[in-house]
Design a protein around this motif. Sequence first.
Motif, PDB file in Angstrom:
ATOM      1  N   VAL A  40      -7.926   1.965   8.429  1.00  0.00           N
ATOM      2  CA  VAL A  40      -7.662   0.550   8.163  1.00  0.00           C
ATOM      3  C   VAL A  40      -8.651  -0.233   9.010  1.00  0.00           C
ATOM      4  O   VAL A  40      -8.653  -0.121  10.235  1.00  0.00           O
TER       5      VAL A  40
ATOM      6  N   ILE B  61      -8.953   1.221   3.855  1.00  0.00           N
ATOM      7  CA  ILE B  61      -8.257  -0.009   3.498  1.00  0.00           C
ATOM      8  C   ILE B  61      -8.855  -1.129   4.329  1.00  0.00           C
ATOM      9  O   ILE B  61      -8.864  -1.061   5.558  1.00  0.00           O
TER      10      ILE B  61
ATOM     11  N   ASP C  31      -9.303  -1.438  -1.149  1.00  0.00           N
ATOM     12  CA  ASP C  31      -8.659  -0.160  -0.860  1.00  0.00           C
ATOM     13  C   ASP C  31      -9.283   0.870  -1.783  1.00  0.00           C
ATOM     14  O   ASP C  31      -8.978   0.910  -2.978  1.00  0.00           O
TER      15      ASP C  31
ATOM     16  N   ILE D 177       0.852  -1.185   0.000  1.00  0.00           N
ATOM     17  CA  ILE D 177       0.000   0.000   0.000  1.00  0.00           C
ATOM     18  C   ILE D 177       0.888   1.235   0.000  1.00  0.00           C
ATOM     19  O   ILE D 177       2.055   1.185   0.393  1.00  0.00           O
TER      20      ILE D 177
ATOM     21  N   VAL E 280      -4.761  -7.301   2.340  1.00  0.00           N
ATOM     22  CA  VAL E 280      -5.650  -6.209   1.943  1.00  0.00           C
ATOM     23  C   VAL E 280      -6.625  -6.761   0.907  1.00  0.00           C
ATOM     24  O   VAL E 280      -6.209  -7.299  -0.119  1.00  0.00           O
TER      25      VAL E 280
END
Length: 323
Positions: free
Chosen positions: A41, A221, A231, A31, A228
């Motif tokens: 997040v 995110i 995003d 990221i 992940v």
Amino acid sequence: MEKGERIELKEASVNYSTGGRNVAALDGVSISIGLNERVSVVGESGAGKTTLGRAVLGLVRLDGGSIEFMGKDMGRMRRRAILDFRRQVQPVFQDPYDSMNPTQNVLQYLSMPQRFLMKSSRAEMREKSESLLETMGLESDMLWKYPHQLSGGQKQRIAIARALATEPRFIIADEPTSMLDASAAAGILNLLRKLAVERDMGYMLVTHNMGVAAYSADRIIVMYSGRVVEDQKTESIVTSPRHPYTSVLIGHAPVSAGVAVNRPTELAGSDADPDAIDPWKLAGCRYSARCTRRLDECTRVVPELKETGGGGRAACHNPLDAE
């Protein structure tokens, strides 16, 4: 903001050993976050979000990949560069009751980063600490109080003041409201947003609550089991989530958060054999055992994090926009 003023993770991995097995708390995470971006997040417990924040702060050693700060590999930084990083990137920890030394008063607590990272004089530290308390909406006589004399909300405001003492470019806040009541929590979130705008400062807000994530950031995110999975900009992610797991988190967000719910929110696999839904035993997508949209490919092939349009990315073989 200049092009290089970013924090970048490149295939970052962190492994833990627990219960006789290896767990990838971070599994190839890549990221990039600008130092003036406000990012949340979000994910359930065990998603890897706290490890992500601690890795960026240098509190957890990577087992693979790299983290760069303003184009410099943090793993190869010399002492001067490390001290500059410590000044520019500051933490706000989850538990305000544990983040303060019970033997220090507020002035001593606020002075420490100023002394070691700013080389401030006693007079400068006192003046700066009084100014920080005013910024936090607190009285200056609080400088002489000890942690046991403060409420949870006051402690968290002082923790934020300490983070601001070095005039950072970026703050990493790990669940900063989880230990607070609703009123104090709302005050902390509003304060973070206000400070970020006034100081042209970015932050990474770690949270398990999609409502908090959406309220606090311009970009979200989403993490699941060390990876992940999505995003995207906040507006896009709450109105048109691409990953099924993101939809679940949105569906469980409080109505008061103002998050639009336009996707199914059920979780599959709740009655399955626990081993069958252990994400670290899956060869493909770690969410596949719980997903109502899984394909055969999902159980065999790890989905890549691909662009979805508008600058967003999602890791899904059967995304929600593929109707």
